[in-house]
Design an enzyme around this catalytic site. Structure first.
Site, mmCIF file in Angstrom:
data_model
loop_
_atom_site.group_PDB
_atom_site.id
_atom_site.type_symbol
_atom_site.label_atom_id
_atom_site.label_comp_id
_atom_site.label_asym_id
_atom_site.label_seq_id
_atom_site.Cartn_x
_atom_site.Cartn_y
_atom_site.Cartn_z
ATOM 1 N N HIS A 103 -7.435 -0.378 -0.221
ATOM 2 C CA HIS A 103 -6.295 0.016 -1.050
ATOM 3 C C HIS A 103 -5.501 -1.230 -1.480
ATOM 4 C CE1 HIS A 103 -2.647 2.386 -2.198
ATOM 5 N NE2 HIS A 103 -2.028 1.323 -1.719
ATOM 6 N N GLU A 104 -5.262 -2.129 -0.531
ATOM 7 C CA GLU A 104 -4.518 -3.355 -0.867
ATOM 8 C C GLU A 104 -5.324 -4.230 -1.822
ATOM 9 O OE1 GLU A 104 -1.496 -3.345 -0.310
ATOM 10 O OE2 GLU A 104 -1.481 -1.751 1.189
ATOM 11 N N HIS A 107 -4.738 -3.141 -5.242
ATOM 12 C CA HIS A 107 -3.533 -3.688 -5.880
ATOM 13 C C HIS A 107 -3.821 -5.081 -6.476
ATOM 14 C CE1 HIS A 107 -0.721 -0.565 -5.000
ATOM 15 N NE2 HIS A 107 -0.812 -0.688 -3.686
ATOM 16 N N HIS A 111 -3.578 -6.187 -10.420
ATOM 17 C CA HIS A 111 -2.844 -7.379 -10.866
ATOM 18 C C HIS A 111 -3.746 -8.237 -11.754
ATOM 19 C CE1 HIS A 111 -0.375 -11.199 -9.771
ATOM 20 N NE2 HIS A 111 0.081 -10.620 -10.857
HETATM 21 ZN ZN ZN Z 1 -0.151 0.524 -2.186
#
Ligand code: ZN
Length: 231
Positions: A103-104, A107, A111
């Site tokens: 999940h990270e 991100h 980006h």
């Molecule tokens: Zn998150």
């Protein structure tokens, strides 16, 4: 009756219901995580490794993965381009850990790919953050000093904070769906393990949905108070 307005039965119900929703969501994410953190993934890869591999297979080579303290403190920092994973995620190869790490990484990919909601979210963060801190003091001061102007500024600032939370929702949902796709396509998790990772990520997203619902309730509360004041 100025002061009294903040403690009317409706006010109290809103505050209590908001608190219960928040607590419930937090307890749910903790228990779901604890449960699936005990189940080791068949691939045996760690959270740190899976984050690195998912990023590099998506052409993200400039983000460092590092270990950080605390529990469920995992986050991607777009400023320093660091993906920080709590020790429990960094070192673990549980299905829960792989879900959170992916999940990270999602991100970081957002980006890198210029995913619009993330940029809007990061752009308004400083204003929304300040707004959420100043909104209530300003509103209360306006309420006590019978200044409609101050109350309105408080409401606008709080509205900014609510908008920030609303924009956070697609960012979080999108990071989770990217994570699940990557975990499956990279064969880091087997089919049945994907279901478990999905449950962990859904529980985590639920905390954002709860926070947004509570913020909207508080906004309604401010609007009701504003409507009741005659200034
Ligand atoms: Zn998150």
């Amino acid at each position: 009756m100025p002061i009294f307005g903040f403690f009317s039965p409706t006010e109290l119900i809103l505050i209590v219901v908001g608190g219960v929703i928040t607590l419930w969501a937090q307890m749910r994410v903790k228990s779901t995580f604890a449960h699936y953190n005990k189940i080791r993934s068949q691939s045996g890869i760690t959270g740190a490794q899976v984050a690195r591999e998912i990023m590099s297979s998506n052409n993200v080579y400039d983000v460092e993965v590092e270990e950080t303290g605390g529990m469920l403190t995992d986050h991607y920092d777009p400023k320093s381009k660091k993906l920080r994973l709590s020790s429990e995620i960094y070192r673990s190869s549980s299905v829960a850990a792989l879900g959170v790490a992916a999940h990270e990484a999602g991100h970081a990919i957002q980006h890198h790919a210029g995913y619009a909601p993330l940029h809007v979210r990061n752009g308004i963060f400083p204003i929304a953050n300040l707004g959420s801190q100043l909104a209530f003091p300003l509103f209360i001061a306006g309420f006590l000093f019978r200044s409609g102007f101050m109350m309105d500024i408080g409401i606008w600032l709080f509205l900014g904070a609510v908008i920030f939370q609303l924009i956070t929702l697609p960012v979080e949902f999108n990071a989770s769906s990217r994570a699940l796709v990557q975990l499956q396509s990279g064969r880091y998790l087997e089919r049945d393990e994907i279901g478990a990772a999905r449950k962990v990520l859904s529980a985590a997203t639920l905390t954002y949905v709860a926070a947004t619902a509570v913020a909207i309730m508080h906004l309604v509360r401010l609007l009701i108070l504003r409507g009741a004041s005659d200034d």
